[in-house]
Design a protein around this motif. Sequence first.
Motif, PDB file in Angstrom:
ATOM      1  N   ASN A 254       8.255   3.366  -2.793  1.00 20.50           N
ATOM      2  CA  ASN A 254       7.595   3.334  -1.501  1.00 20.50           C
ATOM      3  C   ASN A 254       7.591   4.742  -0.919  1.00 20.50           C
ATOM      4  O   ASN A 254       8.657   5.350  -0.737  1.00 20.50           O
ATOM      5  N   ALA A 255       6.408   5.259  -0.648  1.00 17.21           N
ATOM      6  CA  ALA A 255       6.300   6.648  -0.226  1.00 17.21           C
ATOM      7  C   ALA A 255       5.050   6.847   0.617  1.00 17.21           C
ATOM      8  O   ALA A 255       4.144   6.005   0.650  1.00 17.21           O
ATOM      9  N   VAL A 256       5.041   7.969   1.316  1.00 18.13           N
ATOM     10  CA  VAL A 256       3.830   8.447   1.970  1.00 18.13           C
ATOM     11  C   VAL A 256       3.480   9.790   1.341  1.00 18.13           C
ATOM     12  O   VAL A 256       4.334  10.450   0.748  1.00 18.13           O
ATOM     13  N   LYS A 257       2.243  10.192   1.467  1.00 19.82           N
ATOM     14  CA  LYS A 257       1.748  11.394   0.788  1.00 19.82           C
ATOM     15  C   LYS A 257       1.129  12.353   1.797  1.00 19.82           C
ATOM     16  O   LYS A 257       0.463  11.940   2.739  1.00 19.82           O
ATOM     17  N   ALA A 258       1.384  13.642   1.585  1.00 19.47           N
ATOM     18  CA  ALA A 258       0.781  14.695   2.411  1.00 19.47           C
ATOM     19  C   ALA A 258       0.161  15.743   1.501  1.00 19.47           C
ATOM     20  O   ALA A 258       0.651  15.988   0.391  1.00 19.47           O
ATOM     21  N   MET A 259      -0.919  16.358   1.957  1.00 22.48           N
ATOM     22  CA  MET A 259      -1.558  17.428   1.204  1.00 22.48           C
ATOM     23  C   MET A 259      -1.110  18.766   1.770  1.00 22.48           C
ATOM     24  O   MET A 259      -1.200  18.999   2.977  1.00 22.48           O
ATOM     25  N   VAL A 260      -0.608  19.628   0.896  1.00 24.92           N
ATOM     26  CA  VAL A 260      -0.096  20.942   1.280  1.00 24.92           C
ATOM     27  C   VAL A 260      -1.010  22.015   0.711  1.00 24.92           C
ATOM     28  O   VAL A 260      -1.392  21.948  -0.463  1.00 24.92           O
ATOM     29  N   LEU A 261      -1.344  22.997   1.533  1.00 22.68           N
ATOM     30  CA  LEU A 261      -2.185  24.110   1.094  1.00 22.68           C
ATOM     31  C   LEU A 261      -1.453  25.401   1.414  1.00 22.68           C
ATOM     32  O   LEU A 261      -1.056  25.628   2.557  1.00 22.68           O
ATOM     33  N   THR A 262      -1.259  26.238   0.394  1.00 19.26           N
ATOM     34  CA  THR A 262      -0.574  27.514   0.570  1.00 19.26           C
ATOM     35  C   THR A 262      -1.487  28.656   0.130  1.00 19.26           C
ATOM     36  O   THR A 262      -2.544  28.436  -0.467  1.00 19.26           O
ATOM     37  N   ASP A 263      -1.052  29.886   0.405  1.00 16.58           N
ATOM     38  CA  ASP A 263      -1.778  31.040  -0.111  1.00 16.58           C
ATOM     39  C   ASP A 263      -1.232  31.383  -1.494  1.00 16.58           C
ATOM     40  O   ASP A 263      -0.405  30.669  -2.055  1.00 16.58           O
ATOM     41  N   GLY A 264      -1.683  32.481  -2.057  1.00 14.18           N
ATOM     42  CA  GLY A 264      -1.274  32.853  -3.402  1.00 14.18           C
ATOM     43  C   GLY A 264       0.191  33.192  -3.540  1.00 14.18           C
ATOM     44  O   GLY A 264       0.726  33.202  -4.655  1.00 14.18           O
ATOM     45  N   ASP A 265       0.867  33.478  -2.407  1.00 15.61           N
ATOM     46  CA  ASP A 265       2.290  33.792  -2.431  1.00 15.61           C
ATOM     47  C   ASP A 265       3.161  32.583  -2.121  1.00 15.61           C
ATOM     48  O   ASP A 265       4.387  32.713  -2.043  1.00 15.61           O
ATOM     49  N   GLY A 266       2.546  31.417  -1.910  1.00 17.16           N
ATOM     50  CA  GLY A 266       3.315  30.208  -1.635  1.00 17.16           C
ATOM     51  C   GLY A 266       3.635  29.991  -0.172  1.00 17.16           C
ATOM     52  O   GLY A 266       4.395  29.071   0.160  1.00 17.16           O
ATOM     53  N   ARG A 267       3.089  30.796   0.729  1.00 16.31           N
ATOM     54  CA  ARG A 267       3.327  30.586   2.159  1.00 16.31           C
ATOM     55  C   ARG A 267       2.482  29.419   2.648  1.00 16.31           C
ATOM     56  O   ARG A 267       1.280  29.350   2.369  1.00 16.31           O
TER      57      ARG A 267
ATOM     58  N   PHE B 168      -1.182  24.999   5.606  1.00 16.52           N
ATOM     59  CA  PHE B 168      -1.630  23.727   6.172  1.00 16.52           C
ATOM     60  C   PHE B 168      -0.849  22.592   5.536  1.00 16.52           C
ATOM     61  O   PHE B 168      -0.538  22.623   4.344  1.00 16.52           O
ATOM     62  N   CYS B 169      -0.506  21.611   6.346  1.00 13.66           N
ATOM     63  CA  CYS B 169       0.106  20.379   5.851  1.00 13.66           C
ATOM     64  C   CYS B 169      -0.547  19.227   6.603  1.00 13.66           C
ATOM     65  O   CYS B 169      -0.561  19.215   7.831  1.00 13.66           O
ATOM     66  N   SER B 170      -1.108  18.298   5.870  1.00 12.08           N
ATOM     67  CA  SER B 170      -1.905  17.241   6.466  1.00 12.08           C
ATOM     68  C   SER B 170      -1.021  16.133   7.036  1.00 12.08           C
ATOM     69  O   SER B 170       0.154  16.018   6.682  1.00 12.08           O
ATOM     70  N   PRO B 171      -1.591  15.292   7.897  1.00 15.22           N
ATOM     71  CA  PRO B 171      -0.896  14.036   8.247  1.00 15.22           C
ATOM     72  C   PRO B 171      -0.700  13.199   6.990  1.00 15.22           C
ATOM     73  O   PRO B 171      -1.422  13.355   6.008  1.00 15.22           O
ATOM     74  N   THR B 172       0.255  12.311   7.042  1.00 12.85           N
ATOM     75  CA  THR B 172       0.592  11.523   5.863  1.00 12.85           C
ATOM     76  C   THR B 172      -0.325  10.314   5.716  1.00 12.85           C
ATOM     77  O   THR B 172      -0.903   9.824   6.691  1.00 12.85           O
ATOM     78  N   THR B 173      -0.434   9.862   4.482  1.00 11.98           N
ATOM     79  CA  THR B 173      -1.186   8.661   4.145  1.00 11.98           C
ATOM     80  C   THR B 173      -0.317   7.825   3.214  1.00 11.98           C
ATOM     81  O   THR B 173       0.588   8.371   2.565  1.00 11.98           O
ATOM     82  N   PRO B 174      -0.520   6.506   3.132  1.00  7.62           N
ATOM     83  CA  PRO B 174       0.300   5.688   2.223  1.00  7.62           C
ATOM     84  C   PRO B 174       0.285   6.205   0.792  1.00  7.62           C
ATOM     85  O   PRO B 174      -0.710   6.761   0.317  1.00  7.62           O
TER      86      PRO B 174
ATOM     87  N   LYS C 181       0.811  -1.215   0.000  1.00  8.72           N
ATOM     88  CA  LYS C 181       0.000   0.000   0.000  1.00  8.72           C
ATOM     89  C   LYS C 181       0.845   1.267   0.000  1.00  8.72           C
ATOM     90  O   LYS C 181       0.325   2.362  -0.247  1.00  8.72           O
ATOM     91  N   PHE C 182       2.145   1.139   0.294  1.00  7.59           N
ATOM     92  CA  PHE C 182       3.003   2.318   0.288  1.00  7.59           C
ATOM     93  C   PHE C 182       3.594   2.601  -1.092  1.00  7.59           C
ATOM     94  O   PHE C 182       4.276   3.596  -1.279  1.00  7.59           O
ATOM     95  N   ILE C 183       3.371   1.713  -2.063  1.00  8.74           N
ATOM     96  CA  ILE C 183       3.921   1.913  -3.398  1.00  8.74           C
ATOM     97  C   ILE C 183       3.103   2.968  -4.136  1.00  8.74           C
ATOM     98  O   ILE C 183       1.899   2.815  -4.344  1.00  8.74           O
ATOM     99  N   SER C 184       3.750   4.039  -4.538  1.00  9.84           N
ATOM    100  CA  SER C 184       3.077   5.130  -5.228  1.00  9.84           C
ATOM    101  C   SER C 184       2.890   4.800  -6.698  1.00  9.84           C
ATOM    102  O   SER C 184       3.833   4.364  -7.370  1.00  9.84           O
TER     103      SER C 184
END
Length: 311
Positions: free
Chosen positions: A164-177, A180-186, A155-158
């Motif tokens: 083998n990796a884990v994935k996180a969702m990153v949310l920035t503003d319009g300037d790239g700051r 939010f960074c989510s907990p990781t998932t397979p 399940k860790f194979i992307s």
Amino acid sequence: MVGNVSRASIISDRRITGLSPDVIAELVTDVGPLWHERHQARLASRARKRAVGAGAKHRLVFVDRLLATLVHLRHGVTHDVLACWFGVDRSTITRAIGEVRPLLAQRGCTVTAGVRLRTLAEVVEYLGVTGETGIVDGTEIRVRRPAVGRKDRDKFISGKSKQNAVKAMVLTDGDGRVLFCSPTTPGSCADITHARQLGLVRLLSDGPAVEILADAGYQGLGAQTGGRVVTPPHRKFKKNAPDWYEELHERQRKAHSSRRIRVEHGIAHLKNWRALARHLGHREHTSDTVQAIAGLLSQQQAADLISTQQS
């Protein structure tokens, strides 16, 4: 433990920790009491023959524990090397990082002085109040492959990187700051599935009218959120497309890409911290690691912005 001169050198040189002395001072002020409170609670939670506080004192004071954690996150320095540097046993460094890293992860991302966003709901509310555009994307972090015979080993194979990796969702503003960074998932989890699991669709559907830019991996969320998630245009002609359509589609695709490129810059700044280039520790710690680094990076970005505005 390190001497006062060595400690001052670590704090004063931003190349070592990735943070300015002012930000490190804020971390000591904010995180220090939390660490001390947890430490005292842990001592009082078990039966004791001596009073709390009796016995040998820490050879590694909290400031050194924080600095060791920052150096480890920034450069991926092994615990053995840090133990030699700080003059303690390797197990002491391992224990110190294990205590400080979760405290850093819980702080959330700093927007301005005294304002932090800890959950995705707070980020959506912040974007609604300020009217800013958010940009979302997923990033992968390579991890060690689970041992042979372990359940769900694949399940860790992307499917994207074939690693083998884990994935996180990153949310920035319009300037790239980083906001939010989510907990990781397979790594086998698709970007759009991860966003749904985090509740992004529900928050956008029931929340304020905000604009979230995303790549083609999130196509389909626009219809589910009333157009709040904006993705690249669908390709209507798969074969034998007219020249005018090719030109129009390419122009629209580039316009969208140029608007959301800032999130790639934000992720690149995260990956400058070597602990996220490839995670060699336990996979169970990746969520704390990525969220701790996101919080540290956002706090430094906020400090740099304030410094720029004042100069």
